[in-house]
Enzyme design. Structure first.
Site, PDB file in Angstrom:
ATOM      1  CG  ASP A 425      -1.883   1.294   1.334  1.00  0.00           C
ATOM      2  OD1 ASP A 425      -1.586   2.035   0.647  1.00  0.00           O
ATOM      3  OD2 ASP A 425      -2.913   1.011   2.047  1.00  0.00           O
ATOM      4  CG  HIS A 426       3.260   4.072  -3.145  1.00  0.00           C
ATOM      5  ND1 HIS A 426       4.189   4.601  -2.312  1.00  0.00           N
ATOM      6  CD2 HIS A 426       3.886   4.161  -4.421  1.00  0.00           C
ATOM      7  CE1 HIS A 426       5.191   4.964  -3.167  1.00  0.00           C
ATOM      8  NE2 HIS A 426       5.077   4.723  -4.183  1.00  0.00           N
ATOM      9  NE  ARG A 427      -4.009   4.118   1.073  1.00  0.00           N
ATOM     10  CZ  ARG A 427      -5.165   3.650   1.374  1.00  0.00           C
ATOM     11  NH1 ARG A 427      -6.039   4.406   1.433  1.00  0.00           N
ATOM     12  NH2 ARG A 427      -5.398   2.339   1.877  1.00  0.00           N
TER      13      ARG A 427
END
Length: 453
Positions: A425-427
């Site tokens: 999850d790039h967040r």
């Protein structure tokens, strides 16, 4: 005095349950704590227990019905008591894919005038399909009546919705006023938004008056009895399959995911596993769980949850392991995996996997993972990408161990290799952060001696 038995929320994400089997029949005595029925939740088959003693006077729904949380399913009281008013209207459950027949409300039932009864399950989808077809009365200029949600909006009534439904609606920009709820007392639940989102992107064009009539496809082939064989079979969704569909929609759409793949030399792990001959036998998956847990301890940025307005970094390592069950997938959790030995992990993993396949896990045994692993190597899969299980920020996809000719110490040699693909999850996890975690994990697997200490 009669008491209603309601469908309880037996898991943290449960919005409805399927009544598998009644354990107490009508007329039988009931004590506090007795098992009344078996309920299939979104993850497991669990027991609905009595909160009050008495006699089972009436089953409001029959076995096989799917009932929303908080809807009544039975009545308990003293022998001979009238259950007409207590039973009320049967919940709009589904039995075997068909709507369960609802009993009519008694004359004395106290229902608020402004609150319509909960529509039957699937009503939202039926309504959306009907809305795509122009009404002949509208075509003739007749005025259409406003929908129930529109009437609620005109009256200023607050829309009832579950917390999960409100969060999904906020993420996808869906106006809850325009959604017909199928939960208790018309409450909007998550499944109602699935239909809205699916129907929103496109609307079927009005059919031309000159369009030819639809012709149903003819059955092909013959059955064993000599008749025509059906061309398809419709199977109602189980509770776990509904949950999988909802969770995938929550993950693939909103979560900005990227993937990192590395290949690991598994020769030393192969030799080390062979040396561990005592029971219980340690599997490659047990070794991977232990390695992942130790790598997460060194890289806490990957041991995290996305929480909308903050990121939660866990100081404990709880590794979820995906287990294929008859009708889907469930992820039992090895808690404090970094603190356990390989043999402890082996024993616990076998116990959890066995009870997962029997649908006998408790909610606390399949929730709360901080990172997950999905292993398809035993099914001869070289490489794949796994779907993140929110709110977790990462999941590791494990492929098979295969012999390959590779360059090793300056010569070409046949070595056992395994591919790992991490979904991030790039967040929460940046590219370099995920790459460093995989590098540490690879080092541990290629030098497994540290795992036994």
């Amino acid at each position: 005095m009669t008491t209603k038995v309601v469908m309880e929320a037996l898991s943290p994400t449960m919005e409805e349950g399927r009544l598998v089997e009644w354990k107490k029949q009508e007329g039988e005595p009931v004590a506090v704590g007795d098992v009344l029925a078996e309920i299939e939740t979104d993850k497991a088959v669990m027991e609905l227990v009595a909160r009050i003693g008495g006699t089972m006077l009436k089953h409001i729904v029959e076995a096989g019905a799917t009932v929303p949380v908080s809807e009544p399913v039975a009545v308990i009281g003293e022998p001979g008591e009238d259950v007409g008013g207590a039973a009320g209207r049967a919940p709009s459950g589904r039995v075997g894919g068909k709507e369960a027949q609802a009993t009519q409300p008694s004359p004395g039932e106290n229902r608020p005038v402004s609150m319509p009864p909960a529509p039957p399950a699937g009503a939202a989808s039926e309504g959306s399909r009907r809305s795509d077809i122009p009404s002949s009365r509208e075509g003739n200029g007749a005025r259409s009546e406003p929908s129930a949600p529109a009437q609620a909006a005109q009256a200023g009534t607050r829309v009832k919705a579950s917390p999960l439904a409100r969060r999904i609606a906020a993420e996808r920009g869906v106006d809850l006023v325009a959604v017909t709820g199928s939960g208790p007392e018309g409450r909007v639940v998550a499944r109602d938004l699935e239909t809205v989102v699916a129907a929103a992107p496109s609307v079927a064009p009005a059919p031309s008056r000159s369009a030819p009539a639809f012709t149903a496809p003819q059955p092909r082939g013959t059955s064993a009895q000599g008749g025509l064989a059906p061309t398809f079979t419709d199977v109602p969704l189980s509770q776990i399959r509904k949950t999988i569909a909802r969770r995938l929609a929550q993950s693939i759409g909103p979560v900005p995911t990227f993937y990192l793949t590395t290949e690991v030399d598994m020769e030393r792990v192969w030799e080390a596993r062979g040396a561990l001959s005592a029971e219980p036998k340690v599997s490659f998956n047990d070794i991977i769980i232990k390695s992942v847990a130790m790598a997460l301890r060194q890289h806490p940025a990957c041991n995290a949850w996305w929480q909308d307005d903050h990121i939660r970094y866990w100081n404990e390592v709880h590794v979820g392991m995906a287990v294929a069950v008859e009708d889907g997938l469930i992820t039992p959790v090895i808690r404090y995996a970094d603190e356990k030995t390989l043999r402890q992990i082996a024993v616990e993993a076998r116990d959890l996997a066995g009870r997962a396949r029997d649908r006998r896990l408790k909610p606390e045994e399949y929730t709360g993972a901080t990172f997950s692993i999905s292993n398809l190597g035993m099914l001869d899969i070289d490489e794949f990408t796994a779907v993140i299980n929110p709110p977790e920020a990462g999941i590791l996809a494990v492929g098979r161990i295969a012999e390959k000719p590779v360059a090793h110490e300056g010569v070409v040699a046949v070595r056992r290799r395994m591919r790992l693909t991490m979904s991030c999850d790039h967040r929460v996890i940046d590219g370099a952060t995920g790459a460093e975690f995989l590098k540490t994990l690879k080092t541990m697997l290629e030098n497994p001696l540290a795992l036994v200490w």
